[in-house]
Design an enzyme around this catalytic site. Structure first.
Site, PDB file in Angstrom:
ATOM      1  N   ARG A   1     -21.349  34.730  16.266  1.00 18.65           N
ATOM      2  CA  ARG A   1     -20.777  33.217  16.592  1.00 18.65           C
ATOM      3  C   ARG A   1     -21.879  32.944  17.954  1.00 18.65           C
ATOM      4  O   ARG A   1     -22.329  32.741  19.007  1.00 18.65           O
ATOM      5  CB  ARG A   1     -19.731  33.649  18.014  1.00 18.65           C
ATOM      6  CG  ARG A   1     -18.762  33.882  17.061  1.00 18.65           C
ATOM      7  CD  ARG A   1     -18.060  33.121  15.879  1.00 18.65           C
ATOM      8  NE  ARG A   1     -17.246  33.619  15.261  1.00 18.65           N
ATOM      9  CZ  ARG A   1     -16.227  33.665  14.481  1.00 18.65           C
ATOM     10  NH1 ARG A   1     -18.085  33.971  13.418  1.00 18.65           N
ATOM     11  NH2 ARG A   1     -15.695  34.119  13.808  1.00 18.65           N
TER      12      ARG A   1
ATOM     13  N   SER B   1     -10.879  30.123  20.937  1.00 15.93           N
ATOM     14  CA  SER B   1     -10.669  31.946  21.391  1.00 15.93           C
ATOM     15  C   SER B   1     -11.836  31.292  22.206  1.00 15.93           C
ATOM     16  O   SER B   1     -13.231  30.879  22.529  1.00 15.93           O
ATOM     17  CB  SER B   1     -11.708  32.315  20.087  1.00 15.93           C
ATOM     18  OG  SER B   1     -10.356  32.348  18.509  1.00 15.93           O
TER      19      SER B   1
ATOM     20  N   GLU C   1     -16.675  33.549  24.843  1.00 15.50           N
ATOM     21  CA  GLU C   1     -17.329  32.498  23.719  1.00 15.50           C
ATOM     22  C   GLU C   1     -17.308  30.871  24.304  1.00 15.50           C
ATOM     23  O   GLU C   1     -18.585  30.371  23.438  1.00 15.50           O
ATOM     24  CB  GLU C   1     -16.630  32.700  22.430  1.00 15.50           C
ATOM     25  CG  GLU C   1     -16.529  31.673  21.104  1.00 15.50           C
ATOM     26  CD  GLU C   1     -15.768  32.416  19.864  1.00 15.50           C
ATOM     27  OE1 GLU C   1     -15.188  31.336  19.369  1.00 15.50           O
ATOM     28  OE2 GLU C   1     -15.964  33.615  19.535  1.00 15.50           O
TER      29      GLU C   1
END
Length: 302
Positions: A174, A225, A295
């Site tokens: 990520r 998320s 995130e």
């Protein structure tokens, strides 16, 4: 700001709005105003706009479809550049595909799957833009953008534009080089895909989309998320084991369906979401000794 807005309008670079609520441009439906919001109609007009903004000494921020973004209730100072309808081109040349940074990742995945091209089945149901997906190395189901990207066209903070090859992007879980080491925004990308069975590809894409709908709270606005998975643990599992599912501050709630989602139950403020984020961090660290990292990108006036 009025003079700058007028200069940008005179350039005819695309849409120019003043004091535009960013809640209208994020999937969380949260965010105060941008002093100026522009949506360039091409990469060339984006380049022109950045030159004028830089010359004016005003700060600028780039957003895509706002799906992994939490904007302050006080908004964003300066100019917000939205990569949207002017940078959503798509060109297919065999198995090599070029896409604009403002193109919807979902639409991109659907289009290429119907052409019998494999490599993006994992993206079924993932919201956001191509630019954002490359920037954060979006992924699911054991695959991610790094496995199919050939190179990315990047706008850097100094206004320069440069192609970065896959290796130069320094992808990991990520993350990419653009988040900290070389801050930049993806305005276009070239992907190398593979030929496959169209029916199987379309079916796999739909299966992944259906899975997301069944396991994630699509019925309320969210930013996707919130936390990175602190591998080998999973963020949602840790939050759920901490007894935090359903915990609410103001109009923001930790989803009762998936604990790594914070949903807007109605008129939630950014401060409500930030309060939940901090509560999760404190609780998980206290109960499990695990440090949680976000995130979602948090931007705007403090």
């Amino acid at each position: 700001m009025k003079d700058l807005a007028n200069k940008l309008r005179e350039l005819n670079i695309g849409s120019v709005k003043e004091n535009e609520p960013l809640a209208n441009h994020t999937s969380m439906k949260i965010g105060g105003p941008a002093d100026i919001l522009i949506e360039p109609s091409s990469i060339e007009n984006l380049r022109k706009a950045v030159e004028v903004i830089k010359d004016s000494g005003v700060e600028w921020t780039v957003i895509g479809r706002g799906s992994n973004l939490l904007v302050s209730d006080k908004g964003i100072e300066g100019v917000v550049i939205k990569l949207g309808s002017g940078l959503d081109d798509l060109e297919i040349d065999g198995t090599r595909v070029t896409a604009g940074g403002g193109l919807s990742l979902v639409n991109f995945a659907i289009t290429i799957s119907r052409k019998g091209l494999s490599g993006l089945e994992f993206a079924g149901g993932i919201p956001g833009s191509i630019g954002g997906a490359v920037y954060m190395n979006a992924g699911a189901h054991g695959s991610d953008i790094s496995q199919i990207l050939e190179k990315a066209y990047v706008l850097f903070e100094d206004g320069s534009l440069e192609w970065l090859a896959n290796k130069e992007m320094k992808f990991s879980y990520r993350t990419s080089v653009l988040q900290k080491e070389r801050p930049g925004v993806v305005v276009g990308a070239i992907f190398q895909l593979q030929e496959g069975n169209k029916d199987e590809i379309v079916a796999d894409l739909q299966k992944n989309k259906d899975y997301r709908k069944e396991t994630q709270p699509y019925n309320f606005p969210s930013c996707g998320s919130v936390f990175r998975n602190p591998l080998p643990n999973y963020a949602g599992n840790l939050i759920e084991k901490s007894g935090l599912k359903g915990h609410q501050i103001g109009g923001a709630q930790i989803s009762e369906l998936h604990a790594n989602f914070i949903v807007n139950k109605g008129n939630a403020k950014a401060e409500d979401v930030l309060g939940l984020i901090q509560h999760v961090k404190d609780t998980v660290l206290d109960l499990h000794g695990v440090k949680m990292e976000t995130e979602v990108e948090i931007i705007g006036r403090k």
